[in-house]
Design an enzyme around this catalytic site. Structure first.
Site, PDB file in Angstrom:
ATOM      1  N   ASP A 282      52.425  41.319  57.868  1.00 46.57           N
ATOM      2  CA  ASP A 282      52.498  42.391  56.860  1.00 46.57           C
ATOM      3  C   ASP A 282      53.550  43.423  57.283  1.00 46.57           C
ATOM      4  O   ASP A 282      53.334  44.636  57.251  1.00 46.57           O
ATOM      5  CB  ASP A 282      51.141  43.059  56.663  1.00 46.57           C
ATOM      6  CG  ASP A 282      50.931  43.584  55.245  1.00 46.57           C
ATOM      7  OD1 ASP A 282      51.913  43.668  54.497  1.00 46.57           O
ATOM      8  OD2 ASP A 282      49.787  43.921  54.891  1.00 46.57           O
TER       9      ASP A 282
ATOM     10  N   LYS B  69      53.644  35.616  44.533  1.00 42.94           N
ATOM     11  CA  LYS B  69      52.695  36.558  45.114  1.00 42.94           C
ATOM     12  C   LYS B  69      52.043  37.380  44.011  1.00 42.94           C
ATOM     13  O   LYS B  69      52.715  38.066  43.239  1.00 42.94           O
ATOM     14  CB  LYS B  69      53.420  37.492  46.089  1.00 42.94           C
ATOM     15  CG  LYS B  69      52.570  38.658  46.598  1.00 42.94           C
ATOM     16  CD  LYS B  69      51.389  38.185  47.444  1.00 42.94           C
ATOM     17  CE  LYS B  69      50.506  39.333  47.884  1.00 42.94           C
ATOM     18  NZ  LYS B  69      51.198  40.356  48.667  1.00 42.94           N
TER      19      LYS B  69
ATOM     20  N   HIS C  67      57.204  41.507  54.363  1.00 44.37           N
ATOM     21  CA  HIS C  67      57.879  42.405  53.433  1.00 44.37           C
ATOM     22  C   HIS C  67      59.308  42.560  53.945  1.00 44.37           C
ATOM     23  O   HIS C  67      59.521  43.107  55.034  1.00 44.37           O
ATOM     24  CB  HIS C  67      57.205  43.777  53.402  1.00 44.37           C
ATOM     25  CG  HIS C  67      55.812  43.780  52.859  1.00 44.37           C
ATOM     26  ND1 HIS C  67      55.478  44.367  51.656  1.00 44.37           N
ATOM     27  CD2 HIS C  67      54.654  43.277  53.357  1.00 44.37           C
ATOM     28  CE1 HIS C  67      54.180  44.237  51.439  1.00 44.37           C
ATOM     29  NE2 HIS C  67      53.655  43.566  52.464  1.00 44.37           N
TER      30      HIS C  67
ATOM     31  N   HIS D  53      49.755  40.579  43.405  1.00 47.19           N
ATOM     32  CA  HIS D  53      49.430  41.800  44.141  1.00 47.19           C
ATOM     33  C   HIS D  53      48.787  42.801  43.198  1.00 47.19           C
ATOM     34  O   HIS D  53      49.245  43.005  42.075  1.00 47.19           O
ATOM     35  CB  HIS D  53      50.687  42.400  44.765  1.00 47.19           C
ATOM     36  CG  HIS D  53      50.398  43.418  45.834  1.00 47.19           C
ATOM     37  ND1 HIS D  53      49.876  44.659  45.542  1.00 47.19           N
ATOM     38  CD2 HIS D  53      50.557  43.373  47.190  1.00 47.19           C
ATOM     39  CE1 HIS D  53      49.729  45.344  46.674  1.00 47.19           C
ATOM     40  NE2 HIS D  53      50.125  44.583  47.686  1.00 47.19           N
TER      41      HIS D  53
ATOM     42  N   HIS E 183      51.049  52.349  50.218  1.00 44.98           N
ATOM     43  CA  HIS E 183      50.706  52.120  48.813  1.00 44.98           C
ATOM     44  C   HIS E 183      50.930  53.349  47.946  1.00 44.98           C
ATOM     45  O   HIS E 183      50.332  53.493  46.889  1.00 44.98           O
ATOM     46  CB  HIS E 183      49.280  51.566  48.698  1.00 44.98           C
ATOM     47  CG  HIS E 183      49.178  50.166  49.220  1.00 44.98           C
ATOM     48  ND1 HIS E 183      49.638  49.079  48.507  1.00 44.98           N
ATOM     49  CD2 HIS E 183      48.735  49.680  50.403  1.00 44.98           C
ATOM     50  CE1 HIS E 183      49.461  47.992  49.222  1.00 44.98           C
ATOM     51  NE2 HIS E 183      48.909  48.333  50.378  1.00 44.98           N
TER      52      HIS E 183
ATOM     53  N   HIS F  49      53.587  36.447  55.947  1.00 42.14           N
ATOM     54  CA  HIS F  49      53.341  37.682  55.179  1.00 42.14           C
ATOM     55  C   HIS F  49      54.401  38.711  55.562  1.00 42.14           C
ATOM     56  O   HIS F  49      54.138  39.666  56.287  1.00 42.14           O
ATOM     57  CB  HIS F  49      51.938  38.207  55.456  1.00 42.14           C
ATOM     58  CG  HIS F  49      51.502  39.280  54.519  1.00 42.14           C
ATOM     59  ND1 HIS F  49      50.205  39.385  54.058  1.00 42.14           N
ATOM     60  CD2 HIS F  49      52.168  40.301  53.932  1.00 42.14           C
ATOM     61  CE1 HIS F  49      50.100  40.425  53.251  1.00 42.14           C
ATOM     62  NE2 HIS F  49      51.297  40.999  53.162  1.00 42.14           N
TER      63      HIS F  49
END
Length: 567
Positions: free
Chosen positions: A360, A217, A136, A219, A320, A134
């Site tokens: 993450d 992925k 990014h 999302h 986010h 995971h």
């Protein structure tokens, strides 16, 4: 016959059968199950030691000997906890057994010759390099941090610190996939890229797989609707790649029942399945009980501590693109952070219901703490729940095998790369991590990438010896020049290989082809196969597994923490 005390033997050659070793400052102990070496015929390098010409070193040419031997290593892997010599040839694990000179020693299957290098692993633990599924790809410096923690493989997506990448693990479209594959070619870590899976028609998804995406992925920030889920999984079944999903926190396009219906009986990797990292509120954790769901955690919620909830609210607002001045954004954040499900997550890991851990990275997760936090959970669960059968109060071998599988073999199997990486087994890339037991899971002693040292703690460069302070991690020769290309691997799907993508992009690294992704099921998750019926109370958020209420107090003190990071 000469005899030697058990303590003296361990000091000289490392622990043997029946000896127990404590893992750093945790409550976890391992017991050596088997010793592949032969008493009285052990090999060791150094002045006055065994690996000398005509003694432990033979006369064979390089073709008949190992390139590298790790002597007297304590291997901890999902398949066992054993003492052995490890032979490496052409960057891969060739033999796990007994090293030496077969001309004068019995039982040798790891031949040492004039062309053999040696790493002394007496008193050291050897594990497989971690697989972080995971990632990014927000900045390339993540690679150094991960390698220094014992992680040697990245699966994920992104294009740098773009707004989309800060939130989602997607490398969208053929142009960005090409550029990121070219960038990865120079990074001393194995990499597989995930494309964007949010589409209701299949052609744009097929295009990305042909362009090199080893998975897709889904999302919620791009819209994890039932239509997108169904379309994405349909393409995955057709092209044998994995799908990872971050489900719909707001339950706008459906609840967990709708998502599970859209998935059907098809295999899927659910990210941060507890939900704090995102997913159907409050009950995405129910997915961990499905036979076709491969559930993972991200590391900020591991383990549950007195600070976990407070930290998450701030992380969520940043990652986010939420605004603390907007009431709806605050409500969105608060719906994802639930003490009850976070506490249950640790227990579900200990039961073997959650199969994987991951980071993450920089998007509500710490890229250098996958290994560390996995073992903090194992420690906490031993304190809270006692030994796991068939373990005893004096040995935690089964628990250790369960937890090491969570960041090695299980993510490798999930993403179709288990034939290349993920365990200390013959034929696989020699991505190995050496640990002093006192620093296990915190600070590696050496990290090997494809059989070559890629990073290590190193002292003053102007020192007369390698050890004077200041000691800190530095990149080694395995991370430099063309050596990187011979020791790292880029993973590609078969569709990209059929198009000649590696040649078209002039990729110089080793190429691994993902396969078998669609066949992997929960029973294939090593030591983590449990499929409980998980229920969540919609009002209190209490979690039950097969009727058992899952509760534990937050930790106020942890091992593998501040005492290791003063310097």
């Amino acid at each position: 016959m000469s005899r030697i005390s058990r303590q003296a033997y361990a000091d000289m050659f490392g622990p043997t059968v029946g000896d127990r070793v404590r893992l750093a400052d945790t409550a976890l102990w391992v017991e050596v199950e088997k010793d592949f070496t032969i008493y009285g015929e052990e090999v060791k390098f150094g002045g006055g030691k065994v690996i000398r010409d005509g003694m432990g070193q033979g006369q064979m040419l390089a073709a008949e000997a190992m390139d590298l031997v790790l002597t007297n290593a304590l291997i901890i892997d999902h398949w066992g906890i054993v003492k052995a010599d490890i032979g490496i040839k052409h960057g891969r694990i060739a033999v796990i057994g007994k090293a030496g000179n077969p001309d004068v020693q019995p039982g040798v299957n790891v031949p040492v010759g004039p062309g053999t290098e040696v790493i002394a692993a007496e008193g050291k633990i050897v594990t497989a390099g971690g697989v972080d599924s995971h990632i990014h790809f927000i900045c390339p410096q993540q690679v150094d941090e991960a390698l220094n923690s014992g992680v040697t493989t990245f699966i994920g997506g992104g294009t740098g610190p773009a707004t989309g990448t800060n939130a989602t693990t997607c490398t969208p479209g053929p142009w960005y996939l090409a550029r990121m594959l070219q960038a990865a070619d120079s990074l001393p870590i194995n990499i597989g890229l995930l494309g964007k899976g949010n589409a209701s028609r299949p052609d744009a998804l097929r295009e990305q797989i042909g362009a090199g995406a080893v998975g897709l992925k889904l999302h919620e920030d791009w819209g994890s609707t039932p239509a997108a889920i169904d379309c994405c999984l349909g393409v995955a079944e057709e092209m044998d790649i994995q799908v990872a999903i971050h489900t719909d926190t707001l339950n706008e396009s459906g609840c967990i029942e709708d998502t599970l219906a859209a998935i059907g009986d098809r295999t899927i990797h659910t990210f941060h399945t507890e939900g704090a990292g995102g997913g159907h509120a409050p009950d995405i954790i129910r997915a961990a009980g499905q036979a076709n769901v491969l559930p993972s955690s991200t590391n900020p919620t591991l383990p549950y501590t007195i600070n976990t909830v407070d930290e998450h609210l701030d992380m969520l607002m940043v990652c986010h693109h939420l605004d603390p001045s907007i009431a709806e954004d605050v409500a969105f954040a608060e719906s994802r952070i639930r003490r009850e499900t976070i506490a249950a997550e640790d227990i579900l890991h200990d039961m073997g219901a959650f199969a994987m851990t991951s980071s993450d990275s920089q998007a509500m997760g710490r890229v250098g703490e996958v290994v560390l936090r996995t073992w903090q959970v194992a420690h906490q669960m031993k304190l809270r729940r006692g030994p796991l059968a068939p373990d005893t109060p004096y040995s935690d071998n089964f628990r250790v095998k369960r937890y090491i599988a969570k960041y090695t073999i299980n993510p490798a199997l999930t993403h179709g790369i288990g034939h290349e990486v993920g365990s200390v087994e013959v034929g696989k890339l020699a991505d190995l991590v050496l640990w002093s037991p006192a620093f296990f899971a915190v600070k590696p002693a050496l990290v090997l990438k494809g059989g070559m040292i890629v990073t290590a703690p190193m002292g003053d460069i102007n020192g007369s010896i390698p050890t004077p302070q200041p000691v800190h991690y530095r990149s080694m020769f395995g991370a430099l020049g063309a050596a990187r290309h011979a020791t790292r691997m880029t993973f590609l799907p078969q569709a990209a290989m059929d198009r000649g993508l590696a040649e078209a992009l002039n990729l110089r690294s080793l190429i691994g082809v993902v396969n078998g992704c669609r066949r992997v099921r929960k029973p294939d998750m090593v030591h983590n196969t449990l499929q409980p019926l998980i229920e969540v109370d919609a009002q209190t958020y209490q979690v039950r597994a097969d009727g058992e209420l899952l509760v534990c107090e937050p930790a106020s003190e942890l091992p593998l923490a501040q005492r290791y990071f003063l310097f």
